[in-house]
Design a protein around this motif. Structure first.
Motif, PDB file in Angstrom:
ATOM      1  N   PRO A   1       4.677  17.037 -72.830  1.00 12.97           N
ATOM      2  CA  PRO A   1       3.490  17.088 -73.424  1.00 12.97           C
ATOM      3  C   PRO A   1       2.786  15.527 -72.811  1.00 12.97           C
ATOM      4  CG  PRO A   1       5.537  16.231 -74.857  1.00 12.97           C
ATOM      5  CD  PRO A   1       5.981  16.879 -73.398  1.00 12.97           C
ATOM      6  N   GLY A   2       1.622  15.521 -73.390  1.00 12.23           N
ATOM      7  CA  GLY A   2       0.677  14.243 -72.787  1.00 12.23           C
ATOM      8  C   GLY A   2       0.874  13.278 -73.977  1.00 12.23           C
ATOM      9  N   THR A   3      -0.091  12.164 -73.901  1.00  9.93           N
ATOM     10  CA  THR A   3      -0.161  11.108 -74.672  1.00  9.93           C
ATOM     11  C   THR A   3      -1.294  11.394 -75.713  1.00  9.93           C
ATOM     12  OG1 THR A   3       0.369   9.769 -72.701  1.00  9.93           O
ATOM     13  CG2 THR A   3      -0.352   8.705 -74.891  1.00  9.93           C
ATOM     14  N   ALA A   4      -1.217  11.008 -76.855  1.00 13.56           N
ATOM     15  CA  ALA A   4      -2.256  11.425 -77.711  1.00 13.56           C
ATOM     16  C   ALA A   4      -3.575  10.561 -77.328  1.00 13.56           C
ATOM     17  CB  ALA A   4      -2.042  10.768 -79.044  1.00 13.56           C
ATOM     18  N   SER A   5      -4.689  11.178 -77.311  1.00 12.34           N
ATOM     19  CA  SER A   5      -6.091  10.499 -76.727  1.00 12.34           C
ATOM     20  C   SER A   5      -7.293  10.622 -77.635  1.00 12.34           C
ATOM     21  CB  SER A   5      -6.337  10.982 -75.197  1.00 12.34           C
ATOM     22  OG  SER A   5      -6.901  12.603 -75.744  1.00 12.34           O
TER      23      SER A   5
ATOM     24  N   LEU B   1      -4.776  20.376 -73.777  1.00 11.73           N
ATOM     25  CA  LEU B   1      -4.044  19.159 -74.477  1.00 11.73           C
ATOM     26  C   LEU B   1      -4.801  19.028 -75.714  1.00 11.73           C
ATOM     27  CD1 LEU B   1      -1.769  17.491 -73.302  1.00 11.73           C
ATOM     28  CD2 LEU B   1      -3.427  15.587 -72.823  1.00 11.73           C
ATOM     29  N   GLY B   2      -4.092  18.670 -76.731  1.00  9.97           N
ATOM     30  CA  GLY B   2      -4.667  18.525 -78.203  1.00  9.97           C
ATOM     31  C   GLY B   2      -4.970  17.205 -78.219  1.00  9.97           C
ATOM     32  N   PRO B   3      -5.688  16.437 -79.201  1.00  9.78           N
ATOM     33  CA  PRO B   3      -6.058  15.179 -79.625  1.00  9.78           C
ATOM     34  C   PRO B   3      -4.841  14.451 -79.641  1.00  9.78           C
ATOM     35  CG  PRO B   3      -7.392  16.730 -80.953  1.00  9.78           C
ATOM     36  CD  PRO B   3      -6.385  17.625 -80.468  1.00  9.78           C
ATOM     37  N   ASP B   4      -3.590  15.203 -80.216  1.00  8.11           N
ATOM     38  CA  ASP B   4      -2.412  14.431 -80.424  1.00  8.11           C
ATOM     39  C   ASP B   4      -1.602  14.599 -79.245  1.00  8.11           C
ATOM     40  OD1 ASP B   4      -2.213  16.938 -80.484  1.00  8.11           O
ATOM     41  OD2 ASP B   4      -0.692  17.120 -82.231  1.00  8.11           O
ATOM     42  N   GLY B   5      -2.006  15.063 -78.120  1.00 11.48           N
ATOM     43  CA  GLY B   5      -1.115  15.189 -76.795  1.00 11.48           C
ATOM     44  C   GLY B   5      -0.181  16.086 -76.952  1.00 11.48           C
ATOM     45  N   ALA B   6      -0.366  17.456 -77.889  1.00  9.18           N
ATOM     46  CA  ALA B   6       0.337  18.502 -77.761  1.00  9.18           C
ATOM     47  C   ALA B   6      -0.105  19.315 -76.738  1.00  9.18           C
ATOM     48  CB  ALA B   6       0.596  19.216 -78.985  1.00  9.18           C
TER      49      ALA B   6
END
Lengths: 317, 467
Positions: free
Chosen positions: A37-41, A60-65
């Motif tokens: 997963p990524g970082t929440a942006s 990527l979702g706003p929460d990084g998912a």
């Protein structure tokens, strides 16, 4: 002795061939690494995942998912219900720009004259534009390059393969040089005005163009890969620090002409994407590593934030 | 001197089926072995060439701009290395060892690419090392081909070599595509498989190619003085200057393809396919044109076969007869006999290969004239690419075949490297001049300049070679 030599040679060849086959088999079986997963942006966006050579369009979702997609592209952009996927299409290797509707069906496929570099869709989803690198075609061979920037108008189905045929005004004078190269096209919300980079020799300019009259005018030197903000008031662009210096990301205010350099963006080589009127996303290669997507505030008020690794081609749509 | 020219062709066999007693010959195995080395190495090299833009743009998110400038400088520097490679090969009399070093260096670079990552200087440096390897190996390899081949088959030998070489160049991009499309877009497999092909080429070179024996390379020590003496050889100097003048007047391929796409009006996406057309014609024509060059080289020379005795042997007396007649023919053709003509052996190289080389540039002129657009569309594309491919077939290997007859065996690699370097530097100069010109003038003017330049160069070369 000669027979001995031939035998050793044959054994060596067999060994290399077996190694090659083994390597290929190993590569094919070793591809399913977990997608991290990524970082929440705070922003949702699509991107191309380059980890393990996947070139898969994920979101990527706003929460990084991360939500894993199925489309494979080298470059991807989506806006106004239209997606465009620049991908490998044949030997050469050659590439095509495949235009997909909101349902994911390919509605048009345009063969490209080179390797995909930039791609954009206008906010309405009506104008698709791209830039490709054409190698082996530089006038200053070897090692040089040239670019072709083209667009597809989905309202009329018109395909323009290269902006080179547009009439051009350089520094106030009508001029057209053979070595003109265009790259990094961005179309405004009126689906008529556009901005791009025009290069000739060692110079390059920001140009403003008109799709209806098929003309461009240079408005500022040293600007590459412009990207128009959603509100149409600013242009994010990359500019070199010195002739061979690293590129930095800047934002130009079209009304005042003021330029802000975004801190910490040295080494960027991308056409930035506006995630909203305040945030830019772009790919940058951290020191000796795989490219990653970063975001920066468009007013220059903060350092870049790493959002997702082994990825490129961020797209807000 | 001129050992390769007087050495009897050991691989000759008299073909009894040929009624006129013509000799059918097989090329030495060395030519095919070196052809295989080049084929494998070119697969490796062209895999990388096709992959490099993809790698830079997607793997490293870099554009070409970052090191394009450096690349030009490296190209110039490696031209000098070519001269060094030729000289060292002759001096050490170990052409194969120098070639192994060159091929080996290029092979190793394939594994270094992933290590340097996204550093423009690093990638530029690795590309430069690859080029250096190519510069180092070319002259010794061509010298080995020429030393292994009887003088009257040189055109064919180089033709066969260039055909095999071009097959490799065409297979390389296919291999890259196969990996990217069916395996993965990640860079390592392309580099590793490219390295495997380079390694296979190196193995074939090490185990299946033999260094030309001392019998064909006399033991006289080659030093700087001997190297410098090459420059005093009038015929070699003439060839180098003529090849350089023609090189200066030939535009870069890239420019030909860009103009062709525009003038013919075919779609932009044809552009990446146009070089394939030239390569296919080159591949198909290199060997026949090389054979033609050899045949033309023999025309005008009295037939040796007509002077064989009943057992098919050439007696000393008959050979002398041939030589006398050769001299007579030459005197009739060229006026007073020249001293160096008398010093040559049985196979006196004629002008046949040079004429083919010259004709190749006439084909290029034809291609340039077609680029003015007498007609358009696909017919123009095919006609231009046919002429462009023929230009390569008639010049690339043929120039080496011609050059080899001008240089003594012990200085063969040095001599060939001088010819190659002259031509390469001239072509680099020409592409730089064209690049600068195109910032200020249109395609039409540029074409007019190119055509005028080539006509002047052809005329100058006719004058140069005659005097």
């Amino acid at each position: 002795m000669i027979r001995h030599r031939v035998a050793v040679g044959v054994i060596a060849i067999v060994a290399v061939v077996l190694f090659g086959i083994g390597y290929v088999v190993w590569t094919m079986s070793d591809r399913d690494a977990a997608a991290a997963p990524g970082t929440a942006s705070g922003h949702a966006f699509s991107f191309v995942d380059f980890a393990d050579g996947r070139t898969r369009v994920d979101r990527l979702g706003p929460d990084g998912a991360r939500s894993v997609g199925s489309l494979r592209c080298q470059r991807f952009y989506s806006a106004g219900g239209t997606s465009v996927c620049l991908r490998l299409s044949g030997v050469g290797p050659s590439y095509s720009a495949d235009v997909l509707d909101a349902g994911g069906t390919v509605v048009r496929s345009v063969p490209l004259p080179g390797v995909p570099s930039r791609v954009r869709v206008s906010a309405s989803g009506k104008i698709v534009s791209w830039t490709v690198f054409v190698t082996g075609d530089s006038y200053l061979a070897p090692g040089g390059f040239s670019t072709r920037t083209g667009y597809l108008d989905l309202r009329t189905g018109t395909l323009v393969e290269s902006l080179e045929d547009f009439s051009s005004i350089v520094d106030g004078r009508p001029e057209r040089r053979v070595d003109f190269n265009y790259w990094g096209m961005t179309v405004s919300s009126d689906d008529r005005t556009f901005y791009a980079t025009l290069g000739s020799g060692q110079q390059n300019w920001l140009v403003r163009g008109d799709l209806a009259t098929r003309s461009v005018t240079t408005i500022r030197p040293g600007v590459e890969c412009p990207s128009l903000s959603p509100d149409g008031t600013r242009i994010a662009f990359k500019q070199r620090g010195g002739r061979l210096g690293a590129w930095q990301l800047n934002v130009l205010d079209l009304r005042s002409g003021n330029v802000i350099t975004l801190p910490g963006t040295g080494g960027v080589d991308d056409q930035a994407a506006w995630l909203d009127d305040r945030t830019l996303a772009y790919a940058k290669v951290p020191q000796a590593s795989a490219p990653a997507i970063y975001t920066s505030p468009a007013d220059g008020s903060g350092e870049p934030r790493l959002v997702i690794g082994s990825a490129a081609s961020p797209s807000p749509g | 001197m001129y050992v390769a020219s007087v050495r009897p062709a050991r691989s000759s066999t008299v073909d009894p089926s040929a009624g006129d007693g013509r000799v059918r010959r097989q090329l030495p195995g060395t030519v095919f072995a070196l052809g295989t080395v080049s084929l494998l190495t070119d697969i490796s090299a062209e895999m990388i060439t096709a992959f490099m833009p993809v790698y830079l743009l997607f793997g490293l998110q870099m554009s070409y701009l970052a090191f394009g400038v450096l690349d030009g400088i490296y190209t110039g520097a490696t031209a000098l290395l070519r001269l060094a490679g030729g000289y060292v090969a002759d001096r050490s009399r170990r052409h194969k060892a120098v070639a192994v070093a060159g091929y080996g260096l290029s092979a190793v670079t394939k594994l270094v690419f992933p290590m340097v990552g996204a550093s423009a200087a690093g990638i530029g440096g690795v590309l430069a090392a690859d080029r250096a390897g190519k510069g180092l190996r070319t002259a010794p390899r061509d010298a080995m081909i020429s030393l292994a081949t009887p003088a009257d088959q040189l055109g064919t030998a180089f033709g066969v070599h260039r055909t095999m070489d071009t097959i490799g160049a065409l297979l390389g991009p296919l291999a890259t595509f196969a990996i990217l499309a069916w395996l993965t877009m990640s860079p390592e497999p392309v580099f590793v498989i490219s390295f495997c092909f380079a390694l296979l080429g190196l193995i074939v070179l090490v185990f299946f190619v033999r260094q030309p024996t001392p019998a064909t390379t006399p033991a006289e020590r080659v030093g700087v003085r001997a190297w410098a003496s090459l420059w005093r050889d009038r015929r070699l100097r003439g060839t180098v200057i003529a090849a350089a003048v023609l090189g200066l007047a030939s535009m870069s391929d890239a420019f030909v393809f860009v103009v062709l796409q525009r003038v013919s009006g075919v779609s932009h996406w044809w552009l990446p396919l146009l070089p394939l057309g030239t390569a296919l014609v080159f591949l198909a024509a290199a060997t026949p044109v090389g054979m033609l060059a050899d045949r033309l080289d023999r025309v005008g020379e009295p037939s040796v076969d007509g002077l064989r005795d009943r057992d098919g042997h050439l007696t000393r007396r008959r050979i002398r007869l041939v030589l006398d007649r050769t001299r007579l023919v030459r005197q009739r053709r060229q006026g007073p006999s020249r001293r160096e003509d008398r010093d040559h052996g049985v196979h006196q190289p004629g002008r046949g290969r040079w004429k083919v080389f010259f004709a190749g540039h006439v084909a290029l002129l034809g291609a340039y004239l077609l680029l003015l657009g007498p007609f358009g569309g696909l017919p123009l594309v095919l006609a231009t690419l046919a002429l462009h491919g023929l230009f390569y077939a008639a010049t690339d290997g043929v120039l080496m075949a011609h050059g080899a007859t001008l240089v003594p065996a012990r200085l063969r690699a040095s001599g060939l490297s001088i010819v190659q370097t002259g031509q390469a530097v001239a072509r680099l100069g020409s592409s730089i001049l064209f690049g600068l010109m195109l910032q200020y003038v249109g395609f039409g003017t540029a074409m007019a300049v190119a055509i005028a330049g080539l006509v002047v160069a052809l005329a100058a070369v006719v004058w140069l070679v005659r005097t």
